[in-house]
Design an enzyme around this catalytic site. Structure first.
Site: not given
Lengths: 468, 468
Positions: A34, A53, A57
């Site tokens: 970015r 990615s 969880c």
């Protein structure tokens, strides 16, 4: 073995190398991208697994059927990262970090081909590895970890194929209780074998006792104070039972949820600084201590606990993402710091919500703190409002100063996220008396007129005021 | 007229007189009684109404049918207070405070008999009164306020008797939207007539717009920018419509939810200090300014807004209870202070949750602050988790310093109480950058990996960093 072009070529962009393409690594890569274009900064990321990615969880909810599709757990695919000019090399394992030479040696997992890649800046995001008990039968078919999407898929395959309906979960921490829920949801008879005196050793035992009772209420068999000694297999070589010193628990499937350790094999071999929990040690900018151009974040690092003043290891996606954000900013020449954690965690078993932040009693003692405790019962909504559900809140506060040290909550709907009130108060260093007058959201469908966390704080104020 | 015994009689207990036996007054009385026995402190409380310690905030849920029984809204009855040695005189209205003489004149509402009662210490907790529009028809049968339990009962009686199913709610603040929900739940066609450009003027209009759309989605007709000019009655004298300058809205029942003002008639007559909003002014110990032995709290006082540094009037049970706690402690010779508020409020219309804390844009301008805003969309749980619901979070932060100034949230289940994160951060004076790294509870059933409040804070950080 090929050599990449030497670095520091005039006019060439700098190269950032990322080891590990999960939350921390790819947050860092994305944030750096970015801030710097491909013409300014080349980004190469190595990932030994099949996925990038992903939300570890989320695995219990995928196994339990709440999340129907594995791909929903993938926040961003390899293709999406590549479309943003990140040279992501999947199934490529970094075997060595050559700190002096500023390069890493990577191996194509499938072909075995190796090559060196130079870096100007390095991000280590190697994550954590599950603790696998060193005991007979631990690798038998039917015994599963739940750390990676591959683990989750293997477990789901076993559950689909297995005719028996008896599951044993080893460990009663977050992963253990979430997997117990997942297996209950799939119609298994679930036994949880736990080394501690109560489940959820991240809580004090008095609060863990409530989790214990609620789990039994859900039909889960809780076996506490029990160390698994071996995993027994049948004639077909598959798991058939879990044995402790005292008993055997028949099992058609076993899930290991004993926790994780930082995966720092590479870092250790490279002579990078590790802490007492085996995680990499960084400064506040997430830079590996003593190394100007190496950052580390996510499950492979130790983090500063702001309440105890000591380093801890906490494997949690939310921290990994924040670390990545900080690392990416700094690696791209910006400035950001990760101040540390207060140790907040929230979980659930079916409709039971479990949350904690800050120190348990034993943490406080270990940190040299003297403390008082206060425990109260209240409800999630005004008592007269429909579906107001009970919750128990325990507060620890420092003696004399009254500084908040920790909060634990066990309850039903609306209990868990209340821990955020305490997490922010801990971060701000508030006393329980200051908390008492916090201006929290009140309306009958949302809270009693005194929020349960404030009721507990009030009680703690009284305890602080009593002679020691 | 009888005179009570003169005060300061040696060996006699001191006398604490409380005017108003609702949240603030009776919290003060109860806390004073906890700290001092009847032998040390006599407590006399006057209440002109029929009820004590009731939850006015619960009235919409009683009217809507969520709370079946009025008595559930009464936290503690007169008998319960009397059992704790509080001399509670119901249906007895205080007509005058004689500050110089240290006494109050009270009138039995039913008999009209009056008497003076001396005090050593006085608590003024006279609450608020609803704003009744000064217009033709405002007192017609079928037009109702919802401030007291008597009001609520009268409305329910009307709703039970009335055959028509058209309701008009005047006002679109908290009471207005909650009453709209209550009437929808009772099967009415509901029109809300609102003076402002969007409902919930406690939010900025861009956030209010979302409430507007959601209310229309629930089948509620929202009429904005409309001032009610009169209430039209039929031949039977009952309400038949609500008129604005532009239109008439047929109504079988009208609910006034225009807000409240501090009830300080007695205080004003006694020369006690009032602020610009008409509320009593106190010090941090809730003592009326300039008066050593008079305290005031609840809906009749102004409170310090910690963000703007100015006094505000906020009628909310949770503040009233806290004021009472502070007053009772101080009146009994202890020490406590109420530090002020940050302006947190939470509400809902059916499944839409609405929350705010701190300053709106116009509050910030009025306070002389320059600010940036950031608005984001996120979800209550991990995006892949079932029943993750959308929410919008708007953050205001001070230019240059990045200090958090306010947060507004509109969303579904799980949105409202997230405002507490911001309420604590505001109290602590955090910047949006500090908030970015808050260690909040994360697990897929509870939150995305970046909590929506943190996503908004991150975006605000970027806005702060941009050139002004």
């Amino acid at each position: 073995m090929n050599m990449s072009a030497a670095r520091d070529v005039p006019g060439e962009p700098e190269r950032l190398v990322v080891i590990g393409a999960d939350a921390a690594g790819m947050s860092a890569a994305s944030q750096a991208r970015r801030l710097k274009s491909a013409g300014e900064l080349e980004i190469v990321a190595f990932e030994r697994g099949h996925f990038t990615s992903f939300s570890a969880c989320g695995i219990p909810y995928w196994v339990g059927g709440d999340v129907p599709d594995r791909d929903q757990l993938i926040a961003r695919t390899a293709e999406e990262h590549r479309a943003r000019d990140i040279d992501l090399r999947m199934r490529t394992e970094v075997m060595e970090i050559d700190v002096a030479g500023g390069r890493v040696r990577a191996r194509d997992v499938d072909s075995g081909a190796e090559s060196w890649t130079s870096y100007d800046k390095l991000v280590i995001a190697t994550g954590a590895r599950p603790i696998r008990p060193d005991m007979p039968g631990a690798d038998a078919p039917g015994v599963h970890g739940v750390q990676t999407l591959d683990d989750g898929q293997a477990l789901i395959d076993t559950l689909t194929r297995t005719r028996g309906r008896r599951a044993v979960v080893v460990g009663a921490g977050y992963i253990g209780v979430e997997m117990a829920e997942a297996l209950i949801n799939r119609g298994y008879e679930v036994t949880v074998v736990n080394r501690g005196s109560e489940p959820m050793s991240t809580l004090d035992a008095d609060m863990g006792r409530m989790v214990h009772e609620a789990m039994e209420g859900l039909g889960i068999t809780m076996v506490n104070d029990a160390e698994v000694t071996k995993i027994l297999t049948g004639e077909d070589g598959r798991v058939r039972a879990v044995a402790t010193e005292d008993a055997e628990y028949p099992a058609d499937v076993v899930v290991l949820g004993i926790g994780v350790r930082p995966e720092t094999t590479l870092a250790r071999a490279a002579g990078l600084p590790l802490g007492e929990h085996g995680g990499l040690l960084t400064d506040l900018a997430m830079r590996v201590r003593g190394h100007e151009n190496i950052w580390a974040g996510g499950d492979c690092v130790e983090v500063l606990d702001l309440v105890s003043g000591r380093e801890r290891h906490i494997a949690l996606g939310t921290h990994a993402n924040k670390h990545g954000q900080v690392i990416g900013t700094n690696a791209a020449g910006g400035y950001a710091t990760f101040p540390g954690v207060v140790g907040t965690a929230v979980s659930k078993v079916c409709d039971l919500e479990i949350a904690r932040t800050g120190l348990r009693e034993k943490d406080a003692r270990r940190a040299g703190l003297r403390y008082v405790t206060a425990t109260i019962e209240s409800t999630s909504r005004a008592g007269y409002y429909p579906s107001a559900s009970p919750m128990t809140v325990k507060v620890l506060a420092e003696r004399r100063t009254g500084r908040l040290l920790g909060v634990q909550i066990v309850g039903r709907e609306g209990a868990g996220k209340r821990v955020d009130i305490a997490a922010v108060a801990l971060t701000a260093g508030m006393t329980v008396e200051q908390m008492t007058y916090l201006d929290l959201g009140y309306a009958p469908p949302f809270s009693p007129v005194w929020d349960p966390v404030l009721v507990a704080a009030r009680k703690a104020v009284k305890a602080v005021g009593q002679p020691t």
